[in-house]
Design a protein around this motif. Sequence first.
Motif, PDB file in Angstrom:
ATOM      1  N   LEU A   1       0.838  -1.186   0.000  1.00 14.97           N
ATOM      2  CA  LEU A   1       0.000   0.000   0.000  1.00 14.97           C
ATOM      3  C   LEU A   1       0.874   1.237   0.000  1.00 14.97           C
ATOM      4  CD1 LEU A   1      -2.804   1.262   0.280  1.00 14.97           C
ATOM      5  CD2 LEU A   1      -2.567   1.024   2.724  1.00 14.97           C
ATOM      6  N   LYS A   2       0.684   2.064  -0.992  1.00 20.59           N
ATOM      7  CA  LYS A   2       1.451   3.302  -1.057  1.00 20.59           C
ATOM      8  C   LYS A   2       0.791   4.339  -0.150  1.00 20.59           C
ATOM      9  CE  LYS A   2       3.263   2.517  -5.635  1.00 20.59           C
ATOM     10  NZ  LYS A   2       3.415   3.028  -6.980  1.00 20.59           N
ATOM     11  N   ASN A   3       1.576   4.957   0.702  1.00 22.21           N
ATOM     12  CA  ASN A   3       1.039   5.888   1.700  1.00 22.21           C
ATOM     13  C   ASN A   3       0.258   7.037   1.085  1.00 22.21           C
ATOM     14  OD1 ASN A   3       2.096   4.409   3.820  1.00 22.21           O
ATOM     15  ND2 ASN A   3       4.003   5.548   3.829  1.00 22.21           N
ATOM     16  N   LYS A   4       0.751   7.605   0.009  1.00 21.23           N
ATOM     17  CA  LYS A   4       0.075   8.750  -0.602  1.00 21.23           C
ATOM     18  C   LYS A   4      -1.325   8.366  -1.079  1.00 21.23           C
ATOM     19  CE  LYS A   4       0.110  13.065  -1.932  1.00 21.23           C
ATOM     20  NZ  LYS A   4       0.200  14.185  -1.014  1.00 21.23           N
ATOM     21  N   GLU A   5      -1.452   7.179  -1.660  1.00 19.12           N
ATOM     22  CA  GLU A   5      -2.757   6.735  -2.128  1.00 19.12           C
ATOM     23  C   GLU A   5      -3.744   6.570  -0.970  1.00 19.12           C
ATOM     24  OE1 GLU A   5       0.052   5.614  -3.448  1.00 19.12           O
ATOM     25  OE2 GLU A   5      -0.189   6.063  -5.569  1.00 19.12           O
ATOM     26  N   LEU A   6      -3.253   6.115   0.165  1.00 22.89           N
ATOM     27  CA  LEU A   6      -4.104   5.989   1.347  1.00 22.89           C
ATOM     28  C   LEU A   6      -4.583   7.359   1.808  1.00 22.89           C
ATOM     29  CD1 LEU A   6      -5.397   4.383   3.638  1.00 22.89           C
ATOM     30  CD2 LEU A   6      -3.218   4.484   4.842  1.00 22.89           C
ATOM     31  N   LEU A   7      -3.685   8.322   1.862  1.00 19.21           N
ATOM     32  CA  LEU A   7      -4.059   9.674   2.279  1.00 19.21           C
ATOM     33  C   LEU A   7      -5.055  10.298   1.303  1.00 19.21           C
ATOM     34  CD1 LEU A   7      -0.622  11.102   3.459  1.00 19.21           C
ATOM     35  CD2 LEU A   7      -2.461  10.150   4.856  1.00 19.21           C
ATOM     36  N   ILE A   8      -4.854  10.065   0.014  1.00 15.89           N
ATOM     37  CA  ILE A   8      -5.780  10.590  -0.997  1.00 15.89           C
ATOM     38  C   ILE A   8      -7.154   9.951  -0.828  1.00 15.89           C
ATOM     39  CG2 ILE A   8      -6.300  10.607  -3.475  1.00 15.89           C
ATOM     40  CD1 ILE A   8      -3.207  10.888  -3.910  1.00 15.89           C
ATOM     41  N   ALA A   9      -7.188   8.639  -0.656  1.00 20.75           N
ATOM     42  CA  ALA A   9      -8.466   7.941  -0.496  1.00 20.75           C
ATOM     43  C   ALA A   9      -9.199   8.410   0.763  1.00 20.75           C
ATOM     44  CB  ALA A   9      -8.238   6.432  -0.459  1.00 20.75           C
ATOM     45  N   PHE A  10      -8.464   8.573   1.868  1.00 21.25           N
ATOM     46  CA  PHE A  10      -9.085   9.048   3.105  1.00 21.25           C
ATOM     47  C   PHE A  10      -9.637  10.466   2.912  1.00 21.25           C
ATOM     48  CE2 PHE A  10      -9.183  11.133   7.223  1.00 21.25           C
ATOM     49  CZ  PHE A  10      -9.894  10.213   7.971  1.00 21.25           C
ATOM     50  N   GLY A  11      -8.854  11.327   2.315  1.00 17.34           N
ATOM     51  CA  GLY A  11      -9.287  12.708   2.081  1.00 17.34           C
ATOM     52  C   GLY A  11     -10.517  12.783   1.193  1.00 17.34           C
ATOM     53  N   ASN A  12     -10.541  11.981   0.142  1.00 17.68           N
ATOM     54  CA  ASN A  12     -11.701  11.955  -0.752  1.00 17.68           C
ATOM     55  C   ASN A  12     -12.944  11.455  -0.023  1.00 17.68           C
ATOM     56  OD1 ASN A  12     -10.236  12.921  -2.932  1.00 17.68           O
ATOM     57  ND2 ASN A  12      -9.824  10.889  -3.761  1.00 17.68           N
ATOM     58  N   HIS A  13     -12.753  10.454   0.826  1.00 15.51           N
ATOM     59  CA  HIS A  13     -13.890   9.904   1.585  1.00 15.51           C
ATOM     60  C   HIS A  13     -14.408  10.932   2.599  1.00 15.51           C
ATOM     61  CE1 HIS A  13     -16.512   6.891   3.185  1.00 15.51           C
ATOM     62  NE2 HIS A  13     -15.969   6.977   4.383  1.00 15.51           N
ATOM     63  N   LEU A  14     -13.505  11.605   3.274  1.00 16.59           N
ATOM     64  CA  LEU A  14     -13.917  12.654   4.211  1.00 16.59           C
ATOM     65  C   LEU A  14     -14.701  13.737   3.475  1.00 16.59           C
ATOM     66  CD1 LEU A  14     -13.968  14.071   6.956  1.00 16.59           C
ATOM     67  CD2 LEU A  14     -11.715  15.037   6.394  1.00 16.59           C
ATOM     68  N   ARG A  15     -14.210  14.150   2.320  1.00 17.99           N
ATOM     69  CA  ARG A  15     -14.900  15.176   1.530  1.00 17.99           C
ATOM     70  C   ARG A  15     -16.318  14.714   1.169  1.00 17.99           C
ATOM     71  NH1 ARG A  15     -11.570  15.432  -2.392  1.00 17.99           N
ATOM     72  NH2 ARG A  15     -10.332  17.081  -1.432  1.00 17.99           N
ATOM     73  N   LYS A  16     -16.454  13.464   0.741  1.00 18.02           N
ATOM     74  CA  LYS A  16     -17.765  12.910   0.378  1.00 18.02           C
ATOM     75  C   LYS A  16     -18.710  12.950   1.579  1.00 18.02           C
ATOM     76  CE  LYS A  16     -19.615   8.368  -0.672  1.00 18.02           C
ATOM     77  NZ  LYS A  16     -19.787   7.831   0.642  1.00 18.02           N
ATOM     78  N   LEU A  17     -18.247  12.492   2.731  1.00 17.06           N
ATOM     79  CA  LEU A  17     -19.088  12.489   3.936  1.00 17.06           C
ATOM     80  C   LEU A  17     -19.445  13.914   4.367  1.00 17.06           C
ATOM     81  CD1 LEU A  17     -17.252   9.699   5.960  1.00 17.06           C
ATOM     82  CD2 LEU A  17     -19.475   9.513   4.809  1.00 17.06           C
ATOM     83  N   ARG A  18     -18.481  14.816   4.276  1.00 20.33           N
ATOM     84  CA  ARG A  18     -18.725  16.216   4.641  1.00 20.33           C
ATOM     85  C   ARG A  18     -19.792  16.827   3.751  1.00 20.33           C
ATOM     86  NH1 ARG A  18     -17.010  20.539   2.173  1.00 20.33           N
ATOM     87  NH2 ARG A  18     -15.230  19.586   1.122  1.00 20.33           N
ATOM     88  N   MET A  19     -19.677  16.574   2.455  1.00 21.41           N
ATOM     89  CA  MET A  19     -20.634  17.149   1.507  1.00 21.41           C
ATOM     90  C   MET A  19     -22.030  16.534   1.675  1.00 21.41           C
ATOM     91  SD  MET A  19     -18.128  17.640  -1.751  1.00 21.41           S
ATOM     92  CE  MET A  19     -19.192  18.707  -2.689  1.00 21.41           C
ATOM     93  N   GLU A  20     -22.079  15.240   2.018  1.00 20.12           N
ATOM     94  CA  GLU A  20     -23.376  14.608   2.286  1.00 20.12           C
ATOM     95  C   GLU A  20     -24.094  15.283   3.448  1.00 20.12           C
ATOM     96  OE1 GLU A  20     -22.588  10.445   2.902  1.00 20.12           O
ATOM     97  OE2 GLU A  20     -22.284  10.066   0.759  1.00 20.12           O
TER      98      GLU A  20
END
Length: 87
Positions: free
Chosen positions: A4-23
């Motif tokens: 698992l590449k660390n940057k991809e994990l951070l990107i995925a977490f950030g995108n998920h947080l954004r989705k939940l925030r916008m919901e």
Amino acid sequence: MIYLKNKELLIAFGNHLRKLRMEKGFSMRKLADVADIQYTQVVKIETAQINTSLVTISALASALGIPMIKLFDFKIPVYPKPSSKKK
């Protein structure tokens, strides 16, 4: 073995947080205010600029009115571990 590449994990977490925030209909500033964290920290988390702490993740979950585990309910890209063998 999965790598698992660390940057991809951070990107995925950030995108998920954004989705939940916008919901929830929250702006980044509103989320920061409700979670009692800096607005710039929310920006940096959502744009994968920082690896945030569990304490901050707990505050974000509380602000969003969701269980903390829901912030980790996302898919992340995985790659085969690079081989160290030379040909």
